[in-house]
Design a protein around this motif. Structure first.
Motif, PDB file in Angstrom:
ATOM      1  N   THR A 155       0.926  -0.888  -0.222  1.00 17.97           N
ATOM      2  CA  THR A 155       0.272   0.016   0.228  1.00 17.97           C
ATOM      3  C   THR A 155       0.302   1.262  -0.432  1.00 17.97           C
ATOM      4  O   THR A 155       1.902   1.406   0.664  1.00 17.97           O
ATOM      5  CB  THR A 155      -0.658   0.113   1.838  1.00 17.97           C
ATOM      6  N   ILE A 156       0.589   2.188  -0.560  1.00 16.79           N
ATOM      7  CA  ILE A 156       1.678   2.939  -1.110  1.00 16.79           C
ATOM      8  C   ILE A 156       0.827   4.518  -0.782  1.00 16.79           C
ATOM      9  O   ILE A 156       1.063   5.364  -0.212  1.00 16.79           O
ATOM     10  CB  ILE A 156       2.089   3.579  -2.448  1.00 16.79           C
ATOM     11  N   ASN A 157      -0.297   5.215  -1.023  1.00 10.47           N
ATOM     12  CA  ASN A 157      -0.840   6.035  -1.320  1.00 10.47           C
ATOM     13  C   ASN A 157      -0.637   7.600  -1.002  1.00 10.47           C
ATOM     14  O   ASN A 157      -0.412   8.183   0.316  1.00 10.47           O
ATOM     15  CB  ASN A 157      -1.621   5.863   0.085  1.00 10.47           C
ATOM     16  N   LYS A 158       0.237   7.957  -2.299  1.00 10.68           N
ATOM     17  CA  LYS A 158       1.157   9.040  -2.151  1.00 10.68           C
ATOM     18  C   LYS A 158       1.286   9.286  -3.542  1.00 10.68           C
ATOM     19  O   LYS A 158       0.589   9.145  -5.029  1.00 10.68           O
ATOM     20  CB  LYS A 158       2.360   8.385  -1.834  1.00 10.68           C
ATOM     21  N   THR A 159       1.636  11.160  -3.786  1.00 11.07           N
ATOM     22  CA  THR A 159       1.426  11.470  -4.713  1.00 11.07           C
ATOM     23  C   THR A 159       2.518  11.856  -5.496  1.00 11.07           C
ATOM     24  O   THR A 159       3.343  12.485  -4.665  1.00 11.07           O
ATOM     25  CB  THR A 159       0.234  12.856  -4.510  1.00 11.07           C
ATOM     26  N   MET A 160       3.053  11.786  -6.664  1.00 11.15           N
ATOM     27  CA  MET A 160       4.108  11.919  -7.542  1.00 11.15           C
ATOM     28  C   MET A 160       2.676  12.848  -8.161  1.00 11.15           C
ATOM     29  O   MET A 160       1.832  13.607  -8.684  1.00 11.15           O
ATOM     30  CB  MET A 160       4.598  10.882  -8.635  1.00 11.15           C
ATOM     31  N   GLU A 161       3.835  14.021  -8.258  1.00 11.37           N
ATOM     32  CA  GLU A 161       3.650  15.480  -9.054  1.00 11.37           C
ATOM     33  C   GLU A 161       4.503  15.920  -9.965  1.00 11.37           C
ATOM     34  O   GLU A 161       5.875  15.902  -9.718  1.00 11.37           O
ATOM     35  CB  GLU A 161       3.265  17.148  -7.813  1.00 11.37           C
ATOM     36  N   LEU A 162       5.060  16.389 -11.485  1.00 11.72           N
ATOM     37  CA  LEU A 162       5.056  16.840 -12.731  1.00 11.72           C
ATOM     38  C   LEU A 162       5.174  18.489 -12.953  1.00 11.72           C
ATOM     39  O   LEU A 162       4.055  17.848 -13.366  1.00 11.72           O
ATOM     40  CB  LEU A 162       5.847  15.553 -13.747  1.00 11.72           C
ATOM     41  N   GLU A 163       5.401  19.175 -12.954  1.00 11.87           N
ATOM     42  CA  GLU A 163       5.051  20.797 -13.068  1.00 11.87           C
ATOM     43  C   GLU A 163       3.323  20.547 -12.550  1.00 11.87           C
ATOM     44  O   GLU A 163       2.874  20.884 -13.775  1.00 11.87           O
ATOM     45  CB  GLU A 163       5.297  20.585 -14.590  1.00 11.87           C
ATOM     46  N   GLY A 164       3.290  20.427 -11.851  1.00 13.58           N
ATOM     47  CA  GLY A 164       1.835  20.636 -11.167  1.00 13.58           C
ATOM     48  C   GLY A 164       1.010  19.620 -12.068  1.00 13.58           C
ATOM     49  O   GLY A 164      -0.473  19.943 -11.546  1.00 13.58           O
ATOM     50  N   GLN A 165       1.201  18.539 -12.109  1.00 10.88           N
ATOM     51  CA  GLN A 165       0.242  17.353 -13.094  1.00 10.88           C
ATOM     52  C   GLN A 165       0.233  16.685 -11.924  1.00 10.88           C
ATOM     53  O   GLN A 165       1.138  15.961 -11.410  1.00 10.88           O
ATOM     54  CB  GLN A 165       0.125  17.544 -14.443  1.00 10.88           C
ATOM     55  N   LYS A 166      -0.532  15.818 -11.336  1.00 17.08           N
ATOM     56  CA  LYS A 166      -0.213  14.962  -9.996  1.00 17.08           C
ATOM     57  C   LYS A 166      -0.948  14.136 -10.241  1.00 17.08           C
ATOM     58  O   LYS A 166      -1.882  13.629 -11.442  1.00 17.08           O
ATOM     59  CB  LYS A 166      -1.422  15.685  -8.587  1.00 17.08           C
ATOM     60  N   ILE A 167      -0.085  12.970  -9.846  1.00 17.53           N
ATOM     61  CA  ILE A 167      -0.762  11.613 -10.189  1.00 17.53           C
ATOM     62  C   ILE A 167      -0.483  10.369  -8.714  1.00 17.53           C
ATOM     63  O   ILE A 167       0.169  10.106  -8.251  1.00 17.53           O
ATOM     64  CB  ILE A 167       0.424  10.291 -10.595  1.00 17.53           C
ATOM     65  N   TYR A 168      -1.470   9.754  -8.209  1.00 15.13           N
ATOM     66  CA  TYR A 168      -1.720   9.261  -6.796  1.00 15.13           C
ATOM     67  C   TYR A 168      -2.050   8.125  -7.812  1.00 15.13           C
ATOM     68  O   TYR A 168      -2.136   7.553  -7.913  1.00 15.13           O
ATOM     69  CB  TYR A 168      -3.322   9.492  -6.885  1.00 15.13           C
ATOM     70  N   VAL A 169      -0.568   7.307  -6.684  1.00 17.53           N
ATOM     71  CA  VAL A 169      -0.312   6.102  -6.329  1.00 17.53           C
ATOM     72  C   VAL A 169      -0.709   5.273  -5.212  1.00 17.53           C
ATOM     73  O   VAL A 169      -0.774   5.497  -3.993  1.00 17.53           O
ATOM     74  CB  VAL A 169       1.648   6.058  -6.317  1.00 17.53           C
ATOM     75  N   GLU A 170      -1.419   4.498  -5.701  1.00 16.97           N
ATOM     76  CA  GLU A 170      -2.106   3.794  -4.689  1.00 16.97           C
ATOM     77  C   GLU A 170      -2.188   2.783  -3.971  1.00 16.97           C
ATOM     78  O   GLU A 170      -1.554   2.616  -3.115  1.00 16.97           O
ATOM     79  CB  GLU A 170      -3.685   3.417  -5.300  1.00 16.97           C
ATOM     80  N   LYS A 171      -1.285   1.530  -4.271  1.00 13.22           N
ATOM     81  CA  LYS A 171      -0.273   0.677  -3.888  1.00 13.22           C
ATOM     82  C   LYS A 171      -0.269   0.047  -5.259  1.00 13.22           C
ATOM     83  O   LYS A 171       0.460   0.094  -6.645  1.00 13.22           O
ATOM     84  CB  LYS A 171      -1.393  -0.372  -4.117  1.00 13.22           C
ATOM     85  N   ALA A 172       0.825  -1.190  -4.681  1.00 12.24           N
ATOM     86  CA  ALA A 172       1.823  -1.671  -5.769  1.00 12.24           C
ATOM     87  C   ALA A 172       1.369  -3.508  -5.331  1.00 12.24           C
ATOM     88  O   ALA A 172       1.439  -3.632  -5.014  1.00 12.24           O
ATOM     89  CB  ALA A 172       3.728  -2.036  -5.918  1.00 12.24           C
ATOM     90  N   ASP A 173       1.734  -4.203  -6.727  1.00 12.28           N
ATOM     91  CA  ASP A 173       0.569  -5.203  -6.789  1.00 12.28           C
ATOM     92  C   ASP A 173       2.021  -6.138  -7.847  1.00 12.28           C
ATOM     93  O   ASP A 173       2.478  -5.993  -8.642  1.00 12.28           O
ATOM     94  CB  ASP A 173      -0.342  -6.110  -7.186  1.00 12.28           C
ATOM     95  N   ILE A 174       2.696  -7.108  -7.134  1.00  6.08           N
ATOM     96  CA  ILE A 174       4.639  -7.658  -7.534  1.00  6.08           C
ATOM     97  C   ILE A 174       3.795  -9.429  -7.132  1.00  6.08           C
ATOM     98  O   ILE A 174       3.954  -9.951  -6.536  1.00  6.08           O
ATOM     99  CB  ILE A 174       5.645  -7.121  -6.289  1.00  6.08           C
ATOM    100  N   TYR A 175       3.817  -9.300  -8.833  1.00  7.24           N
ATOM    101  CA  TYR A 175       3.755 -10.794  -9.314  1.00  7.24           C
ATOM    102  C   TYR A 175       5.340 -11.003 -10.191  1.00  7.24           C
ATOM    103  O   TYR A 175       5.769 -10.860 -10.294  1.00  7.24           O
ATOM    104  CB  TYR A 175       2.713 -10.585 -10.499  1.00  7.24           C
ATOM    105  N   PRO A 176       4.759 -12.280  -9.849  1.00  5.78           N
ATOM    106  CA  PRO A 176       6.499 -13.311 -10.476  1.00  5.78           C
ATOM    107  C   PRO A 176       6.368 -12.344 -12.015  1.00  5.78           C
ATOM    108  O   PRO A 176       7.518 -12.687 -12.331  1.00  5.78           O
ATOM    109  CB  PRO A 176       5.559 -14.999 -10.930  1.00  5.78           C
ATOM    110  N   LEU A 177       5.452 -12.566 -12.901  1.00  3.33           N
ATOM    111  CA  LEU A 177       5.784 -12.533 -14.397  1.00  3.33           C
ATOM    112  C   LEU A 177       5.869 -10.694 -13.860  1.00  3.33           C
ATOM    113  O   LEU A 177       6.665  -9.780 -15.757  1.00  3.33           O
ATOM    114  CB  LEU A 177       4.483 -12.462 -14.578  1.00  3.33           C
ATOM    115  N   ARG A 178       4.914 -10.119 -13.546  1.00  2.00           N
ATOM    116  CA  ARG A 178       4.788  -8.407 -13.480  1.00  2.00           C
ATOM    117  C   ARG A 178       5.207  -7.761 -12.541  1.00  2.00           C
ATOM    118  O   ARG A 178       4.284  -8.313 -12.027  1.00  2.00           O
ATOM    119  CB  ARG A 178       4.121  -7.916 -15.151  1.00  2.00           C
ATOM    120  N   VAL A 179       4.973  -6.816 -12.878  1.00  2.00           N
ATOM    121  CA  VAL A 179       4.570  -5.419 -11.471  1.00  2.00           C
ATOM    122  C   VAL A 179       3.522  -4.236 -11.901  1.00  2.00           C
ATOM    123  O   VAL A 179       3.376  -3.713 -12.995  1.00  2.00           O
ATOM    124  CB  VAL A 179       6.073  -4.257 -10.708  1.00  2.00           C
ATOM    125  N   ALA A 180       1.706  -5.099 -11.232  1.00  2.00           N
ATOM    126  CA  ALA A 180       0.828  -3.722 -11.383  1.00  2.00           C
ATOM    127  C   ALA A 180       1.499  -2.398 -10.199  1.00  2.00           C
ATOM    128  O   ALA A 180       0.998  -2.695  -9.367  1.00  2.00           O
ATOM    129  CB  ALA A 180      -0.315  -4.420 -11.480  1.00  2.00           C
TER     130      ALA A 180
END
Length: 436
Positions: free
Chosen positions: A226-251
């Motif tokens: 669980t992450i629940n943090k915000t990334m910001e690039l030049e005022g544009q915001k992206i909320y990062v909810e969580k990371a699911d790590i599987y053997p084949l890929r990370v979502a």
């Protein structure tokens, strides 16, 4: 005992070692991947609901990969399984899958079906609760110069409904001299976790139908952060909810801020970095994201499942983005006139060609090998079905030609509106979120 395998794996390692891992090298890596994907012409099918970034030109972001660590134990393991060398060659641009093989998570299958001198074998699988990658071999008694899988259909033997999110298959295998054998991958990813263990995959090649049953071992459980943090690039915001790590890929689960003034088109720079600055970048083939780019998304990265670092960070320094008011390009195909496009007028010199249809020149400062165009509608709001899109690079730096094969002009009303899926315009920043 495994000297030959070590030498060949060492060759793969040297190839990667000679590629700088700095972000400045990303463009050259993308170009190489584009040319590779263009020659392979992989077929991909998708659910129309929500998959916005199912890459046609598979991007080999080798510049973001650190070198493959080869151990004697790994080389020994490869030498013990006949045909394993070709599997390694297929996945050597995906650190997560290489790690899965090294940790013996690869499952040998070895099931075959043969018709009229053509044999199809499922050599093995790598799977988790959300996906299955099947490694196959096509063998012919006669030498063939070109072959590919035309259709695939996967079914659970117990009748369990498989809620497919994406399928990737159909690499065009070619040889000027002709070969008896070719190898490739079939990828399935699913909306809901898999519960069945016994499957049958039906494959069609050159009009011949093959049926191959296989069984999967127990899956390793996903790791959820669980992450629940915000990334910001030049005022544009992206909320990062969580990371699911599987053997084949990370979502990576994201939400876009509705108050953003720009439409964020692509996060090709998003990556995982550990305490030793080892990087896991975007998926190099197949589906790279799912969801709605306006609201919620899943972005897929290479998996660090089998590495399990002490510290893990999600890093983002740039993203493709345009002002929301510039998301639509308006074109009059009768007058061959671009009536609206993003500032800078990078799209120029439109024309019709018999082979490629409506052709645009994209003039950017550096090579840009993404398929720009998404949905197209006419002046009445009716969706226009596109028969084909094409892309070609020029010897002239920063010039790319983009083709769209449209239906006859009398079937739609001008001007047409073209949604941008990608565009050579970026927002920058220095975002680094610790997730472990």
């Amino acid at each position: 005992m495994f000297k030959n395998e070590e030498e060949k794996l060492g060759h793969y390692k040297n190839e990667l070692d000679n590629i700088p891992v700095s972000l400045g090298s990303l463009d050259n890596a993308i170009m190489a991947g584009f040319h590779k994907a263009k020659s392979e012409q992989r077929k991909r099918t998708r659910k129309m609901r929500g998959i916005y970034s199912f890459v046609i030109a598979a991007l080999l972001l080798i510049g973001l990969f650190s070198s493959i660590k080869i151990s004697p134990a790994f080389a020994s393991y490869i030498s013990e399984i006949p045909g394993m060398e070709k599997i390694v060659k297929l996945i050597d641009d995906d650190k997560g899958r290489m790690a899965a093989v090294e940790k013996k998570y690869y499952q040998k299958q070895g099931v075959s079906d043969e018709k009229d001198g053509l044999k199809v074998t499922i050599d093995g699988t790598i799977s988790d609760e959300k996906g299955i990658v099947l490694f196959y071999t096509l063998q012919s008694k006669e030498k063939i110069k070109e072959i590919q899988i035309d259709k695939v259909n996967l079914k659970a033997k117990d009748g369990t409904v498989l809620d497919e999110a994406s399928i990737s298959y159909g690499e065009l295998h070619q040889s000027e001299k002709g070969e008896h054998s070719f190898s490739g991958e079939i990828e399935y990813f699913f909306e809901a976790p898999l519960t069945a263990k016994n499957y049958v995959i039906n494959i069609e090649v050159k009009g011949k139908k093959f049926s191959l049953p296989f069984t999967l071992n127990d899956f390793k459980a996903k790791k959820e952060y669980t992450i629940n943090k915000t990334m910001e690039l030049e005022g544009q915001k992206i909320y990062v909810e969580k990371a699911d790590i599987y053997p084949l890929r990370v979502a990576i689960h994201l939400k876009m801020n509705p108050n953003n003034t720009k439409q964020i088109l692509n996060l090709e720079d998003l990556r995982l970095v550990d305490e030793n600055n080892e990087v896991w970048g975007k998926i190099s083939n197949g589906a790279t994201g799912l969801g709605d780019k306006d609201t919620e998304q899943e972005i897929y990265l290479q998996s660090n499942y089998f590495t399990d670092p002490k510290e893990l960070y999600l890093v983002l320094n740039s993203a493709q983005a345009v002002d929301k008011k510039d998301l639509i390009v308006i074109v009059d195909t009768d007058k061959l006139e671009i009536q609206k496009q993003p500032n800078g007028e990078m799209l120029q010199n439109i024309r019709f060609e018999e082979e490629r249809g409506l052709v645009f020149e994209l003039h950017s400062n550096k090579a840009f090998n993404f398929e720009l165009f998404g949905d197209i509608t006419d002046a009445n709001g009716n969706k226009i079905e596109v028969h084909e899109q094409s892309m070609s690079s020029s010897d002239r730096k920063g010039l790319t030609e983009l083709g769209i094969k449209l239906p006859p002009k009398n079937t739609y009303k001008n001007p047409i509106s073209i949604e941008l899926n990608y565009y050579p315009s970026w927002i920058k920043g220095h975002e680094k979120i610790r997730i472990k």
